[in-house]
Write a protein that holds these residues in place. Structure first.
Motif, PDB file in Angstrom:
ATOM      1  N   LEU A   1      -7.523 -15.802   2.467  1.00 16.36           N
ATOM      2  CA  LEU A   1      -7.562 -14.463   3.032  1.00 16.36           C
ATOM      3  C   LEU A   1      -6.746 -13.573   2.106  1.00 16.36           C
ATOM      4  CD1 LEU A   1      -8.234 -12.399   5.245  1.00 16.36           C
ATOM      5  CD2 LEU A   1      -6.100 -13.064   6.384  1.00 16.36           C
ATOM      6  N   GLU A   2      -7.421 -12.651   1.431  1.00 19.16           N
ATOM      7  CA  GLU A   2      -6.719 -11.755   0.511  1.00 19.16           C
ATOM      8  C   GLU A   2      -6.346 -10.475   1.242  1.00 19.16           C
ATOM      9  OE1 GLU A   2      -7.067  -9.879  -3.977  1.00 19.16           O
ATOM     10  OE2 GLU A   2      -8.777 -10.898  -3.096  1.00 19.16           O
ATOM     11  N   VAL A   3      -5.066 -10.218   1.310  1.00 20.15           N
ATOM     12  CA  VAL A   3      -4.545  -9.027   1.969  1.00 20.15           C
ATOM     13  C   VAL A   3      -4.000  -8.084   0.901  1.00 20.15           C
ATOM     14  CG1 VAL A   3      -2.924  -8.126   3.668  1.00 20.15           C
ATOM     15  CG2 VAL A   3      -3.909 -10.405   3.981  1.00 20.15           C
ATOM     16  N   VAL A   4      -4.514  -6.868   0.876  1.00 21.12           N
ATOM     17  CA  VAL A   4      -4.065  -5.869  -0.092  1.00 21.12           C
ATOM     18  C   VAL A   4      -3.233  -4.825   0.636  1.00 21.12           C
ATOM     19  CG1 VAL A   4      -4.742  -4.146  -1.788  1.00 21.12           C
ATOM     20  CG2 VAL A   4      -6.099  -6.235  -1.532  1.00 21.12           C
ATOM     21  N   VAL A   5      -1.983  -4.724   0.252  1.00 13.57           N
ATOM     22  CA  VAL A   5      -1.081  -3.734   0.837  1.00 13.57           C
ATOM     23  C   VAL A   5      -0.852  -2.629  -0.189  1.00 13.57           C
ATOM     24  CG1 VAL A   5       1.193  -3.331   1.838  1.00 13.57           C
ATOM     25  CG2 VAL A   5       0.065  -5.543   2.168  1.00 13.57           C
ATOM     26  N   THR A   6      -1.311  -1.443   0.125  1.00 10.08           N
ATOM     27  CA  THR A   6      -1.189  -0.309  -0.786  1.00 10.08           C
ATOM     28  C   THR A   6      -0.027   0.571  -0.351  1.00 10.08           C
ATOM     29  OG1 THR A   6      -3.586  -0.334  -1.145  1.00 10.08           O
ATOM     30  CG2 THR A   6      -2.394   1.634  -1.839  1.00 10.08           C
ATOM     31  N   SER A   7       0.857   0.873  -1.283  1.00  8.95           N
ATOM     32  CA  SER A   7       2.021   1.699  -0.995  1.00  8.95           C
ATOM     33  C   SER A   7       2.240   2.698  -2.117  1.00  8.95           C
ATOM     34  CB  SER A   7       3.269   0.822  -0.818  1.00  8.95           C
ATOM     35  OG  SER A   7       3.462  -0.013  -1.950  1.00  8.95           O
ATOM     36  N   ALA A   8       3.032   3.736  -1.843  1.00 10.88           N
ATOM     37  CA  ALA A   8       3.279   4.780  -2.843  1.00 10.88           C
ATOM     38  C   ALA A   8       4.125   4.263  -3.996  1.00 10.88           C
ATOM     39  CB  ALA A   8       3.953   5.986  -2.197  1.00 10.88           C
ATOM     40  N   ALA A   9       4.971   3.281  -3.723  1.00  9.60           N
ATOM     41  CA  ALA A   9       5.825   2.657  -4.733  1.00  9.60           C
ATOM     42  C   ALA A   9       5.861   1.159  -4.446  1.00  9.60           C
ATOM     43  CB  ALA A   9       7.228   3.246  -4.688  1.00  9.60           C
ATOM     44  N   PRO A  10       6.216   0.335  -5.434  1.00 13.88           N
ATOM     45  CA  PRO A  10       6.273  -1.110  -5.192  1.00 13.88           C
ATOM     46  C   PRO A  10       7.172  -1.441  -4.000  1.00 13.88           C
ATOM     47  CG  PRO A  10       6.482  -0.641  -7.527  1.00 13.88           C
ATOM     48  CD  PRO A  10       6.555   0.679  -6.826  1.00 13.88           C
ATOM     49  N   LEU A  11       6.714  -2.332  -3.122  1.00 11.09           N
ATOM     50  CA  LEU A  11       7.509  -2.706  -1.955  1.00 11.09           C
ATOM     51  C   LEU A  11       8.715  -3.546  -2.376  1.00 11.09           C
ATOM     52  CD1 LEU A  11       4.725  -3.770   0.591  1.00 11.09           C
ATOM     53  CD2 LEU A  11       6.083  -1.674   0.637  1.00 11.09           C
TER      54      LEU A  11
ATOM     55  N   LYS B   1      -0.542  -3.179  -4.069  1.00  8.56           N
ATOM     56  CA  LYS B   1      -1.061  -2.199  -5.017  1.00  8.56           C
ATOM     57  C   LYS B   1      -0.309  -0.889  -4.835  1.00  8.56           C
ATOM     58  CE  LYS B   1      -5.779  -3.859  -5.773  1.00  8.56           C
ATOM     59  NZ  LYS B   1      -7.225  -3.502  -5.745  1.00  8.56           N
ATOM     60  N   VAL B   2      -0.061  -0.213  -5.941  1.00  7.25           N
ATOM     61  CA  VAL B   2       0.675   1.054  -5.905  1.00  7.25           C
ATOM     62  C   VAL B   2      -0.284   2.218  -6.100  1.00  7.25           C
ATOM     63  CG1 VAL B   2       2.460   2.438  -7.017  1.00  7.25           C
ATOM     64  CG2 VAL B   2       2.783  -0.036  -6.763  1.00  7.25           C
ATOM     65  N   ASN B   3      -0.244   3.154  -5.165  1.00  4.55           N
ATOM     66  CA  ASN B   3      -1.059   4.362  -5.241  1.00  4.55           C
ATOM     67  C   ASN B   3      -0.224   5.531  -4.712  1.00  4.55           C
ATOM     68  OD1 ASN B   3      -2.886   6.430  -5.109  1.00  4.55           O
ATOM     69  ND2 ASN B   3      -4.451   5.307  -3.993  1.00  4.55           N
ATOM     70  N   PRO B   4       0.318   6.366  -5.610  1.00  8.83           N
ATOM     71  CA  PRO B   4       1.196   7.472  -5.189  1.00  8.83           C
ATOM     72  C   PRO B   4       0.560   8.415  -4.175  1.00  8.83           C
ATOM     73  CG  PRO B   4       1.300   7.149  -7.567  1.00  8.83           C
ATOM     74  CD  PRO B   4       0.168   6.294  -7.073  1.00  8.83           C
ATOM     75  N   SER B   5      -0.770   8.454  -4.113  1.00  6.87           N
ATOM     76  CA  SER B   5      -1.438   9.401  -3.216  1.00  6.87           C
ATOM     77  C   SER B   5      -1.230   9.077  -1.739  1.00  6.87           C
ATOM     78  CB  SER B   5      -2.939   9.455  -3.520  1.00  6.87           C
ATOM     79  OG  SER B   5      -3.576   8.240  -3.179  1.00  6.87           O
ATOM     80  N   VAL B   6      -0.782   7.862  -1.414  1.00  2.00           N
ATOM     81  CA  VAL B   6      -0.542   7.548  -0.004  1.00  2.00           C
ATOM     82  C   VAL B   6       0.744   8.223   0.490  1.00  2.00           C
ATOM     83  CG1 VAL B   6      -1.722   5.328  -0.215  1.00  2.00           C
ATOM     84  CG2 VAL B   6       0.756   5.399  -0.402  1.00  2.00           C
ATOM     85  N   LEU B   7       1.572   8.724  -0.464  1.00  2.00           N
ATOM     86  CA  LEU B   7       2.799   9.491  -0.198  1.00  2.00           C
ATOM     87  C   LEU B   7       3.916   8.626   0.376  1.00  2.00           C
ATOM     88  CD1 LEU B   7       1.287  12.782   1.289  1.00  2.00           C
ATOM     89  CD2 LEU B   7       1.869  12.260  -1.078  1.00  2.00           C
ATOM     90  N   GLY B   8       3.630   7.828   1.349  1.00  2.00           N
ATOM     91  CA  GLY B   8       4.615   6.958   1.979  1.00  2.00           C
ATOM     92  C   GLY B   8       3.914   6.055   2.969  1.00  2.00           C
TER      93      GLY B   8
END
Length: 212
Positions: free
Chosen positions: A136-146, A175-182
């Motif tokens: 089960l691959e879980v992708v956690v996207t955040s604005a900065a590395p957790l 995964k890091v994506n700055p567009s999520v803001l937080g």
């Protein structure tokens, strides 16, 4: 064999820009089927090669520009692919030639003007391999590395979910994506949990627009 399958799949699908994800999935399926037909070992090798290629593209601006430029000549594309394969060969503990299956994939993408689809093809391929292995691959996207502690706690919570308990293993990727803001966005299987600040901002904007 892979080349013919890929060419047939691409030719039979709509080439409109909105169908990009569908096109990538066709290549992913063809690649997965061709690799697994050889052996599970070949499947592992292809995945390792694609991981090295993806890393090289993401970390090398020139390669990223090359992959996303559909106007290059055939000679320029051939030179660029040679560089991509060279970096993939040197990424492992011991230098091994890139498999013909991986080379054929990029050759057909190049021939069809679809090198820009490579990231989507690799992502789709990895999903198919994960299903094959019972992962089960879980992708956690955040604005900065957790932070490591937050990542560990989140992984522990995710492993307690019903979906995770039905899988052999759980693989969590940040995964890091700055567009999520937080906040975070969690994707696993066909489910998505959006706990991002950007989602809250969008909801607030919608409410404000409706009240005007």
């Amino acid at each position: 064999m892979l080349s013919s399958v890929l060419r047939t799949s691409a030719a039979s699908s709509s080439l409109g820009r909105r169908a990009a994800s569908t096109i990538a999935l066709k290549y992913s399926n063809a690649l997965y089927s061709a690799a697994l037909a050889k052996s599970p070992q070949v499947l592992n090798k292809v995945q390792t090669e694609l991981a090295a290629i993806s890393k090289s593209i993401n970390e090398t601006p020139d390669l990223k520009a090359f992959i996303s430029n559909p106007t290059l000549s055939a000679n320029d594309r051939a030179t660029g692919l040679a560089t991509v394969f060279s970096k993939a060969e040197g990424a492992g503990a011991k230098k091994e030639p890139v498999s013909d299956i991986t080379k054929n994939l990029f050759a057909v993408l190049s021939e069809n003007g679809r090198l820009g689809e490579a990231p989507g093809v690799i992502e789709g391929f990895n999903e198919l391999v994960s299903k094959y292995r019972g992962e089960l691959e879980v992708v956690v996207t955040s604005a900065a590395p957790l932070p490591k502690d937050a990542s560990a706690k989140l992984e522990a919570i995710l492993k307690q979910s019903q979906a995770a308990q039905q899988a052999k293993t759980v693989k969590v990727t940040n995964k890091v994506n700055p567009s999520v803001l937080g906040g975070i966005v969690v994707d696993f299987g066909d489910k998505s949990i959006d706990l991002s600040v950007s989602s809250r901002v969008n909801k607030l904007n919608n409410i404000l627009q409706q009240s005007v």
